[in-house]
Scaffold this motif. Structure first.
Motif, mmCIF file in Angstrom:
data_model
loop_
_atom_site.group_PDB
_atom_site.id
_atom_site.type_symbol
_atom_site.label_atom_id
_atom_site.label_comp_id
_atom_site.label_asym_id
_atom_site.label_seq_id
_atom_site.Cartn_x
_atom_site.Cartn_y
_atom_site.Cartn_z
ATOM 1 N N GLY A 1 -43.621 34.719 -7.643
ATOM 2 C CA GLY A 1 -42.515 35.473 -7.059
ATOM 3 C C GLY A 1 -41.775 34.681 -5.997
ATOM 4 N N LEU A 2 -42.514 33.998 -5.113
ATOM 5 C CA LEU A 2 -41.872 33.184 -4.088
ATOM 6 C C LEU A 2 -41.181 31.969 -4.686
ATOM 7 C CD1 LEU A 2 -44.518 33.339 -1.241
ATOM 8 C CD2 LEU A 2 -42.277 34.423 -1.290
ATOM 9 N N LEU A 3 -41.753 31.399 -5.737
ATOM 10 C CA LEU A 3 -41.124 30.260 -6.402
ATOM 11 C C LEU A 3 -39.787 30.664 -7.007
ATOM 12 C CD1 LEU A 3 -41.727 27.276 -7.165
ATOM 13 C CD2 LEU A 3 -42.544 28.155 -9.344
ATOM 14 N N ILE A 4 -39.760 31.797 -7.684
ATOM 15 C CA ILE A 4 -38.507 32.297 -8.274
ATOM 16 C C ILE A 4 -37.507 32.647 -7.185
ATOM 17 C CG2 ILE A 4 -37.515 34.216 -9.598
ATOM 18 C CD1 ILE A 4 -40.126 34.171 -11.266
ATOM 19 N N TYR A 5 -37.959 33.270 -6.113
ATOM 20 C CA TYR A 5 -37.078 33.624 -4.998
ATOM 21 C C TYR A 5 -36.441 32.373 -4.404
ATOM 22 C CZ TYR A 5 -35.554 35.305 -0.437
ATOM 23 O OH TYR A 5 -34.809 35.597 0.666
ATOM 24 N N ASN A 6 -37.243 31.322 -4.195
ATOM 25 C CA ASN A 6 -36.698 30.087 -3.627
ATOM 26 C C ASN A 6 -35.702 29.419 -4.572
ATOM 27 O OD1 ASN A 6 -37.986 30.167 -1.170
ATOM 28 N ND2 ASN A 6 -39.782 29.055 -1.895
ATOM 29 N N LYS A 7 -35.950 29.473 -5.869
ATOM 30 C CA LYS A 7 -35.028 28.863 -6.833
ATOM 31 C C LYS A 7 -33.691 29.596 -6.866
ATOM 32 C CE LYS A 7 -37.750 25.864 -8.993
ATOM 33 N NZ LYS A 7 -37.552 24.478 -9.171
ATOM 34 N N ILE A 8 -33.707 30.920 -6.745
ATOM 35 C CA ILE A 8 -32.496 31.716 -6.889
ATOM 36 C C ILE A 8 -31.726 31.836 -5.577
ATOM 37 C CG2 ILE A 8 -31.615 34.026 -7.392
ATOM 38 C CD1 ILE A 8 -33.872 34.290 -9.434
ATOM 39 N N PHE A 9 -32.400 32.202 -4.498
ATOM 40 C CA PHE A 9 -31.700 32.585 -3.274
ATOM 41 C C PHE A 9 -31.618 31.499 -2.206
ATOM 42 C CE2 PHE A 9 -33.204 36.710 -4.946
ATOM 43 C CZ PHE A 9 -31.980 37.290 -5.146
ATOM 44 N N ILE A 10 -32.504 30.558 -2.205
ATOM 45 C CA ILE A 10 -32.511 29.540 -1.166
ATOM 46 C C ILE A 10 -31.812 28.294 -1.695
ATOM 47 C CG2 ILE A 10 -33.930 28.126 0.364
ATOM 48 C CD1 ILE A 10 -34.130 31.089 0.949
ATOM 49 N N LYS A 11 -30.776 27.867 -0.984
ATOM 50 C CA LYS A 11 -30.050 26.666 -1.364
ATOM 51 C C LYS A 11 -30.501 25.540 -0.443
ATOM 52 C CE LYS A 11 -26.172 29.327 -2.921
ATOM 53 N NZ LYS A 11 -24.854 29.835 -2.622
ATOM 54 N N HIS A 12 -30.978 24.473 -1.035
ATOM 55 C CA HIS A 12 -31.495 23.352 -0.261
ATOM 56 C C HIS A 12 -30.358 22.389 0.074
ATOM 57 C CE1 HIS A 12 -35.605 24.589 -0.896
ATOM 58 N NE2 HIS A 12 -35.317 24.794 -2.169
ATOM 59 N N HIS A 13 -30.224 22.069 1.348
ATOM 60 C CA HIS A 13 -29.244 21.098 1.806
ATOM 61 C C HIS A 13 -29.981 19.809 2.132
ATOM 62 C CE1 HIS A 13 -26.137 24.143 2.025
ATOM 63 N NE2 HIS A 13 -26.979 24.925 2.664
ATOM 64 N N ILE A 14 -29.688 18.781 1.388
ATOM 65 C CA ILE A 14 -30.336 17.503 1.629
ATOM 66 C C ILE A 14 -29.328 16.578 2.285
ATOM 67 C CG2 ILE A 14 -31.455 15.516 0.577
ATOM 68 C CD1 ILE A 14 -32.295 17.382 -1.716
ATOM 69 N N SER A 15 -29.576 16.233 3.533
ATOM 70 C CA SER A 15 -28.692 15.317 4.241
ATOM 71 C C SER A 15 -29.558 14.256 4.907
ATOM 72 C CB SER A 15 -27.860 16.060 5.282
ATOM 73 O OG SER A 15 -28.703 16.662 6.227
ATOM 74 N N GLY A 16 -29.622 13.095 4.306
ATOM 75 C CA GLY A 16 -30.444 12.031 4.852
ATOM 76 C C GLY A 16 -31.913 12.335 4.633
ATOM 77 N N SER A 17 -32.758 11.446 5.087
ATOM 78 C CA SER A 17 -34.190 11.684 4.940
ATOM 79 C C SER A 17 -34.705 12.502 6.114
ATOM 80 C CB SER A 17 -34.940 10.357 4.846
ATOM 81 O OG SER A 17 -34.854 9.673 6.067
ATOM 82 N N PRO A 18 -35.636 13.409 5.882
ATOM 83 C CA PRO A 18 -36.140 14.247 6.975
ATOM 84 C C PRO A 18 -36.859 13.446 8.057
ATOM 85 C CG PRO A 18 -36.980 14.980 4.837
ATOM 86 C CD PRO A 18 -36.183 13.761 4.610
ATOM 87 N N VAL A 19 -37.465 12.322 7.672
ATOM 88 C CA VAL A 19 -38.185 11.520 8.659
ATOM 89 C C VAL A 19 -37.214 10.918 9.662
ATOM 90 C CG1 VAL A 19 -39.668 9.503 8.963
ATOM 91 C CG2 VAL A 19 -40.016 11.025 7.023
ATOM 92 N N GLU A 20 -36.073 10.446 9.178
ATOM 93 C CA GLU A 20 -35.081 9.866 10.089
ATOM 94 C C GLU A 20 -34.513 10.927 11.016
ATOM 95 O OE1 GLU A 20 -32.164 7.957 7.716
ATOM 96 O OE2 GLU A 20 -33.552 6.456 6.952
ATOM 97 N N ASP A 21 -34.278 12.140 10.492
ATOM 98 C CA ASP A 21 -33.738 13.207 11.337
ATOM 99 C C ASP A 21 -34.731 13.629 12.409
ATOM 100 O OD1 ASP A 21 -31.394 13.204 9.940
ATOM 101 O OD2 ASP A 21 -31.936 14.917 8.665
ATOM 102 N N ILE A 22 -36.005 13.671 12.068
ATOM 103 C CA ILE A 22 -37.011 14.114 13.029
ATOM 104 C C ILE A 22 -37.216 13.069 14.120
ATOM 105 C CG2 ILE A 22 -39.464 14.636 13.306
ATOM 106 C CD1 ILE A 22 -39.337 15.923 10.532
ATOM 107 N N LEU A 23 -37.200 11.789 13.742
ATOM 108 C CA LEU A 23 -37.484 10.741 14.710
ATOM 109 C C LEU A 23 -36.279 10.377 15.576
ATOM 110 C CD1 LEU A 23 -39.671 8.370 12.521
ATOM 111 C CD2 LEU A 23 -40.424 10.004 14.241
ATOM 112 N N LYS A 24 -35.087 10.765 15.154
ATOM 113 C CA LYS A 24 -33.887 10.449 15.929
ATOM 114 C C LYS A 24 -33.756 11.431 17.092
ATOM 115 C CE LYS A 24 -30.235 10.606 13.489
ATOM 116 N NZ LYS A 24 -28.946 10.728 12.816
#
Length: 96
Positions: free
Chosen positions: A54-77
């Motif tokens: 149920g959570l997998l289907i919910y994430n596929k339908i309703f949650i839009k993933h925004h990918i901007s750069g790598s998460p490691v670079e954003d966290i360390l900056k």
């Protein structure tokens, strides 16, 4: 005190007499206990799978993933100004 010990002794004798004298009683009780435990664990596994799917289907339908750069670079900056810190906070907490 003697009455409590005597009553406890007789209680244990009468409550455990059937299980001690009859081999079928012990195996039958054990089998139903194992079956009940297996059914309970099967229900836990089934409900976990339903929630996961149920959570997998919910994430596929309703949650839009925004990918901007790598998460490691954003966290360390580290933000240099207050405005950058606020933008970083809003972006990480998905307020906008």
């Amino acid at each position: 005190m003697k009455n409590k010990i005597r009553n406890t002794f007789f209680t244990f004798i009468f409550l455990t007499a059937n299980a001690g004298l009859c081999e079928q009683t012990r195996s039958a009780v054990m089998q139903t206990g194992v079956i009940k435990f297996a059914l309970a664990m099967g229900g836990v596994v089934l409900s976990s799978l339903i929630i996961f799917l149920g959570l997998l289907i919910y994430n596929k339908i309703f949650i839009k993933h925004h990918i901007s750069g790598s998460p490691v670079e954003d966290i360390l900056k580290t933000p240099k100004t207050t405005e950058e810190a606020i933008k970083f906070f809003i972006h990480k907490n998905k307020i906008t």
